[in-house]
Motif scaffolding. Structure first.
Motif, short mmCIF file in Angstrom:
data_model
loop_
_atom_site.label_atom_id
_atom_site.label_comp_id
_atom_site.label_asym_id
_atom_site.label_seq_id
_atom_site.Cartn_x
_atom_site.Cartn_y
_atom_site.Cartn_z
N GLU A 1 -9.96 1.91 -2.76
CA GLU A 1 -8.56 2.12 -3.13
C GLU A 1 -8.31 1.74 -4.59
O GLU A 1 -7.61 2.44 -5.32
CB GLU A 1 -7.64 1.29 -2.22
CG GLU A 1 -6.17 1.46 -2.55
CD GLU A 1 -5.23 0.81 -1.56
OE1 GLU A 1 -4.10 0.46 -1.95
OE2 GLU A 1 -5.63 0.63 -0.38
N GLU A 2 -8.91 0.63 -5.02
CA GLU A 2 -8.75 0.18 -6.41
C GLU A 2 -9.30 1.20 -7.39
O GLU A 2 -8.64 1.57 -8.38
CB GLU A 2 -9.46 -1.17 -6.59
CG GLU A 2 -9.42 -1.69 -8.01
CD GLU A 2 -10.25 -2.97 -8.19
OE1 GLU A 2 -10.49 -3.35 -9.35
OE2 GLU A 2 -10.66 -3.57 -7.17
N SER B 1 -6.87 1.71 4.14
CA SER B 1 -6.73 1.94 5.58
C SER B 1 -7.35 3.26 6.03
O SER B 1 -7.62 3.46 7.22
CB SER B 1 -5.25 1.92 5.97
OG SER B 1 -4.52 2.91 5.23
N ASN B 2 -7.61 4.16 5.08
CA ASN B 2 -8.21 5.46 5.41
C ASN B 2 -9.71 5.49 5.17
O ASN B 2 -10.34 6.54 5.36
CB ASN B 2 -7.54 6.57 4.58
CG ASN B 2 -6.10 6.80 4.99
OD1 ASN B 2 -5.73 6.56 6.13
ND2 ASN B 2 -5.28 7.25 4.04
N VAL B 3 -10.28 4.37 4.74
CA VAL B 3 -11.72 4.30 4.50
C VAL B 3 -12.42 3.89 5.80
O VAL B 3 -12.08 2.87 6.40
CB VAL B 3 -12.05 3.30 3.38
CG1 VAL B 3 -13.57 3.19 3.19
CG2 VAL B 3 -11.37 3.71 2.08
N ALA B 4 -13.37 4.70 6.24
CA ALA B 4 -14.12 4.41 7.46
C ALA B 4 -15.20 3.37 7.17
O ALA B 4 -15.56 3.13 6.01
CB ALA B 4 -14.74 5.68 8.02
N ASN C 1 -13.89 -6.58 -0.89
CA ASN C 1 -13.85 -5.73 0.30
C ASN C 1 -14.02 -4.28 -0.14
O ASN C 1 -13.25 -3.78 -0.97
CB ASN C 1 -12.53 -5.93 1.03
CG ASN C 1 -12.44 -5.13 2.32
OD1 ASN C 1 -12.46 -3.91 2.32
ND2 ASN C 1 -12.35 -5.85 3.44
N LEU C 2 -15.03 -3.61 0.39
CA LEU C 2 -15.34 -2.27 -0.11
C LEU C 2 -14.26 -1.25 0.21
O LEU C 2 -14.09 -0.28 -0.55
CB LEU C 2 -16.69 -1.80 0.47
CG LEU C 2 -17.92 -2.54 -0.07
CD1 LEU C 2 -19.19 -1.92 0.49
CD2 LEU C 2 -17.96 -2.53 -1.59
N ARG C 3 -13.53 -1.44 1.29
CA ARG C 3 -12.41 -0.53 1.56
C ARG C 3 -11.37 -0.67 0.44
O ARG C 3 -10.85 0.33 -0.08
CB ARG C 3 -11.77 -0.87 2.90
CG ARG C 3 -12.64 -0.60 4.12
CD ARG C 3 -11.85 -0.94 5.37
NE ARG C 3 -12.65 -0.84 6.58
CZ ARG C 3 -12.23 -0.28 7.71
NH1 ARG C 3 -11.01 0.23 7.77
NH2 ARG C 3 -13.00 -0.24 8.78
N ALA D 1 -14.00 12.44 4.62
CA ALA D 1 -13.78 10.99 4.69
C ALA D 1 -14.66 10.24 3.71
O ALA D 1 -15.70 10.73 3.26
CB ALA D 1 -14.03 10.49 6.11
N THR D 2 -14.24 9.03 3.39
CA THR D 2 -15.07 8.08 2.65
C THR D 2 -15.47 6.98 3.61
O THR D 2 -14.61 6.41 4.29
CB THR D 2 -14.31 7.49 1.45
OG1 THR D 2 -13.97 8.54 0.54
CG2 THR D 2 -15.17 6.46 0.72
N CYS D 3 -16.76 6.68 3.69
CA CYS D 3 -17.26 5.73 4.68
C CYS D 3 -18.17 4.71 4.01
O CYS D 3 -19.12 5.08 3.32
CB CYS D 3 -18.04 6.48 5.77
SG CYS D 3 -18.74 5.41 7.06
N ILE D 4 -17.88 3.43 4.21
CA ILE D 4 -18.75 2.37 3.69
C ILE D 4 -19.72 1.94 4.78
O ILE D 4 -19.47 2.12 5.97
CB ILE D 4 -17.93 1.16 3.19
CG1 ILE D 4 -17.22 0.48 4.35
CG2 ILE D 4 -16.96 1.59 2.11
CD1 ILE D 4 -16.59 -0.84 3.98
#
Length: 404
Positions: free
Chosen positions: A143-144, A153-156, A137-139, A182-185
């Motif tokens: 975090e990793e 939870s803060n990744v758009a 999961n890219l979100r 923001a960081t957005c996938i």
């Protein structure tokens, strides 16, 4: 495409004044340790900033483009760009790459293996000794890799549903409403998805938004509106079999590459000459044993190419890793530098050159062949770029095929 070592301000001013849709700077940062990679990106971005100002081209978008997007110096390279160019509105992470079988669906990144889609965290690539990861999961991957600095939870996330049902306007609106920094996938499963997202991002940029992108190749093509073209054939390049043999260099060590080598052997058999380089000898043994391995390989390759036979120089397939990521990078460097030295010593001009692997293809072009500039003339196959090396290179005019 420009070699990073000549990325002085004057070279970049020249590129900006030509006003191309884009130009590439070949960094090969994945072959470096984190500190050296950060310093390299900082230097390039500082020069970009100065050159853009001098050329009256104040606006540009930086794309950190890699063949294996999840393996590399993230977030270090992103942080390095921001430290020089200032805060951006959002970091875009988009590893979709159709030809490489990379898809992002429901925030999970998949790799196509035969007729299955395998979560990226379960593939051989995630086990990389230097850039391994667990999350598909890219979100969660963000975090990793940021060690919790950016919570999942803060990744758009731009969903496929938004792209397909809302179109570019919906993408634009979503990007414009992101929280600053923001960081957005980006989810994508087709080139049309990528084209719609790219157009939507352009609309957001026209409204004054700024983005930093970490992506695979498909994003770049979509972002600059590059249309698909048929592969370039040997006939188009005037490559004739009555010349010297072609040279194939295989440095990539992942199991997928080994399967490709096995398939090449099955299909071509004795039509190719094979030279295997012992990783143990060039990376772990004495300087004398390393030199002997390099010299023998260069002599054999010269003889085979003159015969003329297409010749494969490949590293031994047994994976050797260090006790730490930095030790593994050092082993990789010794292997890559050995391949570079072998190609440097080959006197015969090959009919064509094919390099397999991201680090290998970069080092062979810039260090062994001494290319400072290259033009991407098309594709040898879908997803396989074909370069024309600059006149300053050792073999100008020889087709250079980059097999990712």
């Amino acid at each position: 495409m420009l070699k990073n070592h000549i990325m002085n301000v004057n070279s970049l001013i020249e590129q900006f004044r030509k006003k191309p849709k884009c130009f590439f700077i070949l960094t090969n940062s994945r072959a470096l340790g984190p500190d050296k990679a950060i310093n390299l990106i900082v230097e390039i971005c500082a020069n970009l900033k100065s050159a853009a100002k001098a050329a009256d081209s104040a606006e540009f978008t930086v794309v950190l483009r890699g063949d294996s997007t999840l393996r590399g110096h993230f977030p270090e390279e992103v942080d390095a760009v921001v430290s020089v160019l200032g805060h951006i509105d959002a970091t875009i992470i988009c590893p979709f790459f159709l030809q490489g079988g990379r898809f992002t669906i429901g925030d999970v990144h998949y790799v196509a293996e035969s007729d299955r889609l395998v979560p990226a965290g379960d593939t051989e690539f995630a086990k990389d000794s230097a850039f391994g990861y667990k999350s598909s999961n890219l979100r969660e991957w963000v975090e990793e890799k940021t060690k919790g600095r950016i919570a999942s939870s803060n990744v758009a996330s731009v969903s496929i549903d938004l792209v397909r049902n809302g179109g570019p306007d919906a993408v634009c609106e979503y990007l414009c409403n992101l929280e600053k920094g923001a960081t957005c996938i980006v989810n994508a499963a087709s080139e049309r998805d990528m084209a719609v997202f790219g157009y939507g991002m352009m609309l957001a940029e026209l409204q004054g938004k700024s983005f930093l992108c970490r992506t695979a190749a498909s994003f770049v093509s979509a972002r600059i509106g590059l249309r698909s073209r048929p592969p370039v054939s040997p006939k188009d390049l005037s490559v004739h079999k009555d010349k010297a043999g072609g040279l194939i260099i295989v440095g990539s060590y992942v199991p997928k590459t080994t399967k490709q080598v096995d398939e090449l052997k099955a299909q071509m058999g004795n039509a190719l000459k094979w030279i295997e380089i012992s990783v143990d000898n060039v990376a772990l043994k004495s300087p004398a044993e390393r030199e002997q391995e390099i010299n023998l390989a260069a002599e054999l390759a010269d003889m085979f190419l003159r015969s003329p036979m297409d010749t494969v120089i490949m590293t031994s397939r047994q994976l050797i890793v260090g006790r730490t990521p930095s030790e593994s990078l050092e082993i990789n460097f010794k292997v890559s530098s050995a391949l570079v030295e072998i190609v440097r010593r080959i006197a015969t001009r090959p009919r064509y050159i094919l390099a397999k692997g991201g680090i290998t293809s970069s080092d062979i072009a810039t260090k062994a062949l001494e290319a400072k500039r290259a033009k991407v003339v098309g594709q040898a196959l879908a997803g396989v770029p074909l370069w024309e090396l600059g006149p300053e290179s050792r073999h100008p005019g020889v087709p250079y095929i980059v097999f990712p």
